[in-house]
Design an enzyme around this catalytic site. Structure first.
Site, PDB file in Angstrom:
ATOM      1  N   GLU A  54       0.817  -1.219   0.000  1.00 42.55           N
ATOM      2  CA  GLU A  54       0.000   0.000   0.000  1.00 42.55           C
ATOM      3  C   GLU A  54       0.850   1.269   0.000  1.00 42.55           C
ATOM      4  O   GLU A  54       0.450   2.301  -0.551  1.00 42.55           O
ATOM      5  CB  GLU A  54      -0.959   0.024   1.192  1.00 42.55           C
ATOM      6  CG  GLU A  54      -2.100  -0.987   1.093  1.00 42.55           C
ATOM      7  CD  GLU A  54      -1.736  -2.377   1.586  1.00 42.55           C
ATOM      8  OE1 GLU A  54      -0.552  -2.595   1.949  1.00 42.55           O
ATOM      9  OE2 GLU A  54      -2.628  -3.258   1.616  1.00 42.55           O
ATOM     10  N   PHE A 116     -12.371  -7.442  13.164  1.00 41.00           N
ATOM     11  CA  PHE A 116     -11.202  -7.874  12.390  1.00 41.00           C
ATOM     12  C   PHE A 116     -10.768  -6.749  11.439  1.00 41.00           C
ATOM     13  O   PHE A 116     -11.566  -6.213  10.680  1.00 41.00           O
ATOM     14  CB  PHE A 116     -11.548  -9.141  11.596  1.00 41.00           C
ATOM     15  CG  PHE A 116     -10.401  -9.618  10.744  1.00 41.00           C
ATOM     16  CD1 PHE A 116      -9.214 -10.048  11.325  1.00 41.00           C
ATOM     17  CD2 PHE A 116     -10.491  -9.612   9.357  1.00 41.00           C
ATOM     18  CE1 PHE A 116      -8.142 -10.471  10.545  1.00 41.00           C
ATOM     19  CE2 PHE A 116      -9.437 -10.030   8.563  1.00 41.00           C
ATOM     20  CZ  PHE A 116      -8.254 -10.465   9.166  1.00 41.00           C
ATOM     21  N   GLN A 117      -9.516  -6.379  11.496  1.00 41.93           N
ATOM     22  CA  GLN A 117      -8.903  -5.336  10.665  1.00 41.93           C
ATOM     23  C   GLN A 117      -9.575  -3.969  10.826  1.00 41.93           C
ATOM     24  O   GLN A 117      -9.670  -3.197   9.880  1.00 41.93           O
ATOM     25  CB  GLN A 117      -8.863  -5.757   9.193  1.00 41.93           C
ATOM     26  CG  GLN A 117      -7.964  -6.976   8.984  1.00 41.93           C
ATOM     27  CD  GLN A 117      -7.634  -7.273   7.552  1.00 41.93           C
ATOM     28  OE1 GLN A 117      -8.426  -6.998   6.660  1.00 41.93           O
ATOM     29  NE2 GLN A 117      -6.453  -7.836   7.313  1.00 41.93           N
ATOM     30  N   LYS A 166     -18.019  -0.895   5.070  1.00 44.68           N
ATOM     31  CA  LYS A 166     -18.437  -1.902   4.090  1.00 44.68           C
ATOM     32  C   LYS A 166     -19.951  -1.851   3.857  1.00 44.68           C
ATOM     33  O   LYS A 166     -20.418  -2.004   2.721  1.00 44.68           O
ATOM     34  CB  LYS A 166     -18.008  -3.291   4.581  1.00 44.68           C
ATOM     35  CG  LYS A 166     -17.970  -4.287   3.441  1.00 44.68           C
ATOM     36  CD  LYS A 166     -17.136  -5.486   3.783  1.00 44.68           C
ATOM     37  CE  LYS A 166     -17.224  -6.531   2.695  1.00 44.68           C
ATOM     38  NZ  LYS A 166     -16.493  -7.746   3.031  1.00 44.68           N
ATOM     39  N   MET A 480      24.001   8.982   3.177  1.00 46.49           N
ATOM     40  CA  MET A 480      23.805  10.250   3.886  1.00 46.49           C
ATOM     41  C   MET A 480      24.007  10.075   5.387  1.00 46.49           C
ATOM     42  O   MET A 480      24.480  10.966   6.083  1.00 46.49           O
ATOM     43  CB  MET A 480      22.400  10.801   3.582  1.00 46.49           C
ATOM     44  CG  MET A 480      22.184  12.217   4.049  1.00 46.49           C
ATOM     45  SD  MET A 480      23.416  13.359   3.398  1.00 46.49           S
ATOM     46  CE  MET A 480      22.573  14.049   1.988  1.00 46.49           C
TER      47      MET A 480
HETATM   48  C1  LIG Z   1      11.942   5.888   5.600  1.00 42.55           C
HETATM   49  C2  LIG Z   1      13.212   6.553   6.009  1.00 42.55           C
HETATM   50  N1  LIG Z   1      13.968   6.008   6.971  1.00 42.55           N
HETATM   51  C3  LIG Z   1      15.138   6.599   7.348  1.00 42.55           C
HETATM   52  C4  LIG Z   1      15.523   7.772   6.771  1.00 42.55           C
HETATM   53  C5  LIG Z   1      16.813   8.464   7.219  1.00 42.55           C
HETATM   54  N2  LIG Z   1      17.772   8.493   6.112  1.00 42.55           N
HETATM   55  C6  LIG Z   1      17.956   9.585   5.339  1.00 42.55           C
HETATM   56  S1  LIG Z   1      19.058   9.357   4.125  1.00 42.55           S
HETATM   57  C7  LIG Z   1      19.378   7.785   4.625  1.00 42.55           C
HETATM   58  C8  LIG Z   1      20.385   6.921   3.918  1.00 42.55           C
HETATM   59  C9  LIG Z   1      19.997   6.640   2.515  1.00 42.55           C
HETATM   60  O1  LIG Z   1      20.833   5.633   2.001  1.00 42.55           O
HETATM   61  P1  LIG Z   1      20.756   5.193   0.496  1.00 42.55           P
HETATM   62  O2  LIG Z   1      19.341   4.918   0.123  1.00 42.55           O
HETATM   63  O3  LIG Z   1      21.710   4.114   0.237  1.00 42.55           O
HETATM   64  O4  LIG Z   1      21.127   6.520  -0.281  1.00 42.55           O
HETATM   65  P2  LIG Z   1      22.489   7.369  -0.302  1.00 42.55           P
HETATM   66  O5  LIG Z   1      22.408   8.381   0.790  1.00 42.55           O
HETATM   67  O6  LIG Z   1      23.627   6.415  -0.112  1.00 42.55           O
HETATM   68  O7  LIG Z   1      22.472   7.980  -1.639  1.00 42.55           O
HETATM   69  C10 LIG Z   1      18.602   7.462   5.743  1.00 42.55           C
HETATM   70  C11 LIG Z   1      18.653   6.160   6.450  1.00 42.55           C
HETATM   71  C12 LIG Z   1      14.666   8.322   5.794  1.00 42.55           C
HETATM   72  N3  LIG Z   1      14.930   9.482   5.214  1.00 42.55           N
HETATM   73  N4  LIG Z   1      13.538   7.679   5.417  1.00 42.55           N
END
Ligand SMILES: Cc1ncc(C[n+]2csc(CCOP(=O)(O)OP(=O)(O)O)c2C)c(N)n1
Length: 571
Positions: A54, A116-117, A166, A480
């Site tokens: 979803e 349920f749900q 529903k 990052m």
């Molecule tokens: C759903 C979610 N969880 C955690 C984060 C925190 N977060 C921001 S950037 C990042 C790392 C992203 O890694 P990757 O997808 O490998 O991309 P890169 O930065 O290496 O390009 C994280 C964990 C987020 N933005 N979104």
């Protein structure tokens, strides 16, 4: 048209058709099956894309809305289906994306009994929707769906959620007639600009020595690219764009100072710091744009145009707040400004750009560097694309690289999760975009981490043969996060290198052609193959592992405190 003795579910389908919805992104369950069953009879008018989760459905609806300018629609069942939508709804809320989400719900007589749900979707989605409502009787369907679409797309757009029990889907409506909503009492989505404010804004701009315009996503929603360009050229006024506003102004214009904010361009940030009048169009002074608000645009009198009254004076006090649709406000301002030249001020763009070229860009794009860098990969793709492409990004270093090195023009569309920064956004959002527009290139950049958050959606890409070009910028890290640990946590590499699956094999399992590249020549060939191969394609570009994205605004600093390197706080 009037219909007699139809089910609530059929009424929902007819209402969607009346709102010109021809595609719904969704996932079924017991509580929304009556709606699916009625779709069965209207197959020629409304099609359905089955995502694999979803969250994928709601991001696809967002991608569809952003690419088409129409309202995106997604559907889920009650309980876990509804809770899985929540991240995407919050994402749409922060980025002002018009979507209507329909969730099935248990019978109204079972509400409150932990059926349920059963989940209180209206309760938990309240803070992240522009409006939500629970329909418990079939007779409410016509009016409520009409309201939902009107609210989602009018004024500052946003997500609306309708939770439909529903029994409301199953019971019979004696007479059904649909009328689109055009007005709701006490809801004023469009404000007309006040003449005195327009005059005050024009006067400030006419007398400014160093005017600077910052354009946000609101400008794109208001479709005022032409007005932005006209005013910028008339006043010789440099323009910066927020991440979400990047395609509002062409990156090849001599007045383009670049992206503002944390990892934005040096010129755009320095000019924010130095300008004496700042014209802020459809942007909300988000913290990733301003850094330390107290030190933001310290010399500027701010003119702030926003359709949402709540944004004015929320973060930054405006000298001239204008609560209006950006297009109409800019048109009126344009009538009152006088053309001028401002070469000395405009020349600063090239000066700052040269500094950034010398310190960062030439390094990031260096074709002779041994290892691939994210900037080079983005540039290799972007430079081969004709204008009018859709660039979708995920979140993290890959997002900043795509924002900085994709050559955004006003014919392009950038789809990115700005406000919520949702990893896993890119793949499903690209699915939505691919269903919204045909015949243009759709490229989606993502990190190895973000790809793995929603990679199940390769299933939808395979099933519907969507021509999405996927580029994984694989640095084998949550890049990052590694960067933040490098700069602010003494280099404590808590998460270590990611043990990733073989992305090329994964693509193959989904019947998607793929290449892994590690050198510039492999990259060039793969991009060529990708763009000449019909249908989906995946490139896994193995890029430098330990690169940080620069420039960056120092912690606690503001636009003027952007630096090209930070001393590493290592042990
Ligand atoms: C759903 C979610 N969880 C955690 C984060 C925190 N977060 C921001 S950037 C990042 C790392 C992203 O890694 P990757 O997808 O490998 O991309 P890169 O930065 O290496 O390009 C994280 C964990 C987020 N933005 N979104």
């Amino acid at each position: 048209m009037k219909y007699n003795n139809i089910s609530g579910a059929e009424a929902i389908t007819l209402a969607l058709i009346e709102e010109n919805v021809d595609i719904v992104f969704g996932y079924p369950g017991g509580a929304n099956l009556p709606i699916y069953d009625s779709f069965y009879n209207y197959e020629k008018k409304i099609s359905h894309i089955l995502l694999r989760h979803e969250q994928g459905a709601v991001h696809a609806a967002e991608g569809y809305a952003e690419a088409s300018g129409r309202v995106g629609v997604c559907m889920a069942t009650s309980g876990p289906g509804a809770t899985n939508l929540l991240t995407g709804i919050a994402d749409a809320m922060l980025d002002s994306v018009p979507i209507v989400c329909i969730t099935g719900q248990v019978n109204s007589e079972d509400l409150g009994y932990d059926a349920f749900q059963e989940t209180d979707v209206v309760g938990f989605s309240m803070p992240v929707t522009k409006w939500n409502y629970q329909i418990t009787t079939a007779d409410e369907i016509a009016e409520t769906i009409a309201k939902a679409f009107y609210i989602a797309r009018s004024g500052r757009p946003g997500p609306v959620l309708l939770d439909i029990t529903k029994n409301a889907q199953l019971s019979i409506i004696k007479e059904f007639e649909y009328q689109k909503c055009t007005k709701i009492n006490n809801y004023h989505p469009k404000w007309k600009p006040i003449t005195e404010k327009i005059a005050a804004a024009a006067e400030l701009l006419n007398n400014a020595e160093r005017p600077f315009m910052v354009v946000g996503h609101g400008a794109l929603i208001s479709k005022c690219r032409e007005e932005v360009r006209t005013i910028a050229e008339k006043l010789d006024m440099p323009v910066g764009c927020t991440l979400k506003g990047l395609t509002a102004f062409s990156s090849d214009s001599p007045l383009f100072a670049g992206m503002v904010g944390l990892h934005g361009n040096y010129a755009a940030n320095m000019m924010t710091n130095e300008c004496d009048v700042l014209l802020a169009v459809g942007m909300r002074f988000a913290d990733r744009v301003t850094g330390n608000v107290k030190k933001y645009a310290p010399k500027a009198k701010i003119i702030h145009i926003d359709i949402d009254f709540a944004e004015l004076n929320k973060v930054k006090r405006a000298y001239v707040p204008i609560n209006a649709d950006a297009k109409s406000a800019l048109k009126l301002i344009n009538e009152r400004i006088t053309p001028r030249k401002n070469a000395k001020w405009v020349d600063k763009i090239s000066f700052y750009r040269q500094t950034e070229l010398d310190k960062i860009i030439n390094h990031d794009l260096d074709p002779n560097a041994e290892e691939l860098r994210m900037g080079r990969v983005v540039d290799a793709v972007s430079s081969r694309l004709p204008m009018g492409a859709v660039c979708v990004t995920d979140v993290g270093q890959n997002q900043m690289a795509a924002a900085r090195y994709f050559r955004h023009t006003i014919l392009d569309c950038l789809i990115t999760s700005g406000g919520l920064g949702t990893m896993g956004f890119a793949l499903p959002a690209a699915i939505g975009a691919a269903n919204a527009i045909q015949g243009c290139n759709i490229v989606a950049f993502m990190g190895d981490g973000g790809f793995q958050m929603t990679m199940e959606e390769l299933g939808a890409i395979m099933q519907y043969r969507l021509p999405i070009k996927i580029i994984i910028l694989n640095n084998k890290y949550l890049g990052m996060i590694r960067q933040l640990q490098d700069l602010y946590y003494k280099g404590h590499d808590y998460f270590k290198e990611l043990q990733n699956p073989d992305f090329v094999k994964i693509a193959a399992a989904y019947d998607i052609p793929a290449r892994r590249v590690t050198t510039q020549s492999e990259l060039n060939q793969a991009v060529e193959d990708m763009l000449t191969t019909p249908g989906p394609f995946l490139i896994e570009a193995q890029v430098e592992k330990n690169t940080n994205i620069y420039p960056v605004i120092k912690t606690g600093g503001s636009a003027g405190d952007q630096v090209f390197e930070l001393p590493k706080n290592q042990e």
